[in-house]
Design an enzyme around this catalytic site. Structure first.
Site, short mmCIF file in Angstrom:
data_model
loop_
_atom_site.label_atom_id
_atom_site.label_comp_id
_atom_site.label_asym_id
_atom_site.label_seq_id
_atom_site.Cartn_x
_atom_site.Cartn_y
_atom_site.Cartn_z
N ASP A 1 -3.34 4.07 -2.92
CA ASP A 1 -4.35 4.66 -2.03
C ASP A 1 -4.46 6.15 -2.35
O ASP A 1 -3.47 6.88 -2.28
CB ASP A 1 -3.93 4.44 -0.57
CG ASP A 1 -5.01 4.88 0.40
OD1 ASP A 1 -5.43 4.06 1.23
OD2 ASP A 1 -5.41 6.07 0.36
N GLU B 1 -12.90 3.44 0.09
CA GLU B 1 -12.38 3.40 1.47
C GLU B 1 -12.71 4.73 2.14
O GLU B 1 -11.94 5.70 2.08
CB GLU B 1 -10.87 3.13 1.47
CG GLU B 1 -10.33 2.85 2.86
CD GLU B 1 -8.84 2.56 2.87
OE1 GLU B 1 -8.44 1.49 3.32
OE2 GLU B 1 -8.06 3.42 2.41
N HIS C 1 -7.15 1.61 -3.39
CA HIS C 1 -8.01 2.07 -2.30
C HIS C 1 -8.60 3.41 -2.72
O HIS C 1 -7.88 4.41 -2.80
CB HIS C 1 -7.21 2.25 -1.01
CG HIS C 1 -6.97 0.97 -0.29
ND1 HIS C 1 -6.08 0.85 0.75
CD2 HIS C 1 -7.56 -0.25 -0.41
CE1 HIS C 1 -6.10 -0.39 1.19
NE2 HIS C 1 -6.98 -1.08 0.51
N HIS D 1 0.36 5.17 0.44
CA HIS D 1 -0.54 6.28 0.77
C HIS D 1 0.21 7.34 1.55
O HIS D 1 1.40 7.19 1.82
CB HIS D 1 -1.82 5.80 1.47
CG HIS D 1 -1.66 5.27 2.86
ND1 HIS D 1 -0.68 5.65 3.73
CD2 HIS D 1 -2.39 4.36 3.53
CE1 HIS D 1 -0.84 5.01 4.88
NE2 HIS D 1 -1.84 4.21 4.78
N GLU E 1 0.82 -1.21 0.00
CA GLU E 1 0.00 0.00 0.00
C GLU E 1 0.86 1.27 0.00
O GLU E 1 1.72 1.44 0.85
CB GLU E 1 -0.91 0.00 1.23
CG GLU E 1 -1.86 1.16 1.28
CD GLU E 1 -2.80 1.07 2.47
OE1 GLU E 1 -3.94 1.50 2.33
OE2 GLU E 1 -2.39 0.55 3.53
#
Lengths: 367, 131
Positions: A178, A312, A276, A148, A146
């Site tokens: 993300d 999300e 996401h 982010h 991920e």
């Protein structure tokens, strides 16, 4: 020329954290609810949030019931979010072998439950990802690390991972993009939450101005700059007589609202296996006021992305006055509209989603 | 996070000088005992002595010293744990102000200053629950 992508609509149970924590829905009830709302077909779950006893005590009985439920409501498991709990021991960080075994157990559960992707986290180094590749191969699970805030697609740590992926040349190593990395404004619903905590309009204007200044400067490329920005929010709160809000400003202003330009995603786009769809709210015009959802969906479509976008919703941290189900319904409508405007469409049919996800990912999950 | 739900309303109990209250995790995911780094229980401004505090989850009771190495038992987001301590409370119809402070480690967030910890607290007013 890249053909237009058809992203798969989906949602993560994380979006409903407040309702689940309040025991308004148990796991089965929540899955049935989002299926009936049409928030799928993609279903993402965080192992340590939703699965009691994860990962050591997930027995075959639970696995069977979970798979039966998902089949009954016609959802498509997309990603099981797993955690890199390096700091689980009070006196030391996990060593390499412990880390690999800790991740292996979680990835095994992902496979047994039918999730083709395990979302892993940024603390995994290129060496750690290389060590985990045999685990990914054993279970047929794609590891999607991920990215982010406060990182982004062109951050040096992310580029180092990308370069190792390129060298290893395995379709089982990739990224979860993300949208929190590429936010374009401080979330108005969070400002409203501060207002409800007695913050003055003058202070809130200064918070927005400070964040906009960082946005104009671009994302922090070193930890030092990140720390300075955190400190600037704390200083701002203190100067305005609200030191109690300083850490909150800092955590959200630097940790949730990443100010990277959208084109930073292009650095890693070929390795994006999962997305996401991070967002914070929907305004009175039905739009997301701080995350450029339309531009992000267009970028994915134009780059041929055929994976899932898990909506999300993270505004639940502070927004206890609006219904999260309404908010998610609104954000997914924006996504579908954006995909149509880009000349494509979001996939909302489960059969189509299974077929497209299978070709998007390298190999079927071996659960 | 979800600090306003730490104390479960109406769960204050007291017996033979020990007082207990049910608590919920102010975080979105389960954490093991080793990440539950400290707590304080205060009723009407009087704190239970630190060495008398006990933590019960999954039907097992721990001192905070025992939790340090506990990575087998986890605090799940839907479960109440019970925080208890040596603290005489009048078992009457009076309203008591209950305060719980919690310190939790977040084991996947490693900062320049070590593993991230969060400190959360909650205060609620309630009578001793009638059994």
């Amino acid at each position: 020329m890249t053909s237009l992508g058809t992203p798969i609509q989906g949602v993560t149970l994380y979006s409903f954290t407040r309702a689940f924590h309040a025991r308004q829905y148990d796991l089965d009830g929540l899955i049935r609810k989002l299926a009936s709302e049409g928030f799928g077909p993609g279903l993402e779950v965080i192992g340590f949030s939703s699965l009691r006893g994860f990962p050591d005590r997930i027995d075959d009985n639970f696995v069977g019931r979970f798979r039966d439920l998902v089949a009954e409501v016609d959802l498509v498991p997309t990603s099981l979010a797993v955690n890199v709990d390096t700091g689980i021991h009070r006196d030391r960080l996990m060593n390499h072998d412990e880390l690999v075994e800790y991740m292996r157990k979680q990835i095994e559960v992902a496979a047994r439950l039918g999730f083709p992707i395990a979302r892993v986290q940024i603390s995994l180094t290129p060496d750690a990802m290389e060590s985990l590749l045999p685990v990914a191969e054993k279970y047929g699970v794609t590891l999607a690390l991920e990215v982010h805030a406060d990182q982004h697609g062109a951050h040096e740590r992310v580029l180092a991972l990308r370069d190792r992926y390129e060298k290893l040349d395995s379709p089982l190593l990739g990224f979860t993009a993300d949208w929190g990395a590429t936010v374009a404004g401080f979330a108005p619903s969070l400002l409203e939450a501060y207002r409800r905590r007695g913050a003055s309009e003058d202070l809130l204007r200064q918070v927005v101005d400070l964040w906009n200044g960082f946005y104009a400067e671009g994302p922090p490329n070193t930890q030092k700059v990140h720390g300075e920005r955190f400190g600037a929010f704390i200083g701002l709160a203190a100067r305005n007589g609200r030191p109690d809000l300083g850490i909150d400003f800092g955590i959200n202003g630097t940790g949730l609202f990443g100010p990277a330009p959208l084109d930073t995603w292009l650095e890693i786009m070929p390795w994006v296996r999962h997305v996401h769809g991070k967002f914070f709210g929907i305004d009175e015009n039905g739009e997301e006021p701080s995350v450029p959802v339309r531009d992000l969906v267009r970028q994915l479509v134009e780059n041929g992305y055929n994976g899932a976008i898990s909506s999300e919703y993270e505004g639940w941290h502070w927004n206890n006055w609006q219904d999260p189900f309404d908010i998610i319904r609104g954000e997914q409508a924006v996504q579908r509209s954006a995909a149509a405007n880009a000349g494509s469409a979001m996939i909302t049919d489960a059969t189509d989603a299974r077929r497209i996800l299978n070709s998007h990912l390298a190999q079927p999950v071996r659960g | 996070m979800i600090a306003d739900r730490i104390i479960e309303q109406g769960t204050l109990t007291t017996r033979d000088g020990r007082t207990a209250v049910e608590v919920r995790i102010p975080w979105y995911r389960a954490l093991p005992g080793s990440c539950i780094a400290g707590a304080a229980l205060t009723v009407d401004g009087v704190a239970a002595p630190e060495d008398s505090l006990r933590w019960t989850m999954n039907n097992r009771t721990f001192s905070f010293e025992e939790l340090v190495d506990e990575t087998g038992e986890w605090w799940f987001p839907l479960d109440s744990a019970v925080l208890s301590g040596q603290l005489p409370v009048q078992d009457d119809q009076a309203e008591h102000e209950v305060r719980v402070d919690l310190k939790l480690y977040i084991p996947y967030i490693i900062t320049d200053h070590g593993v991230l910890h969060i400190e959360e607290h909650d205060t609620k007013t309630m009578k001793v629950a009638q059994r």
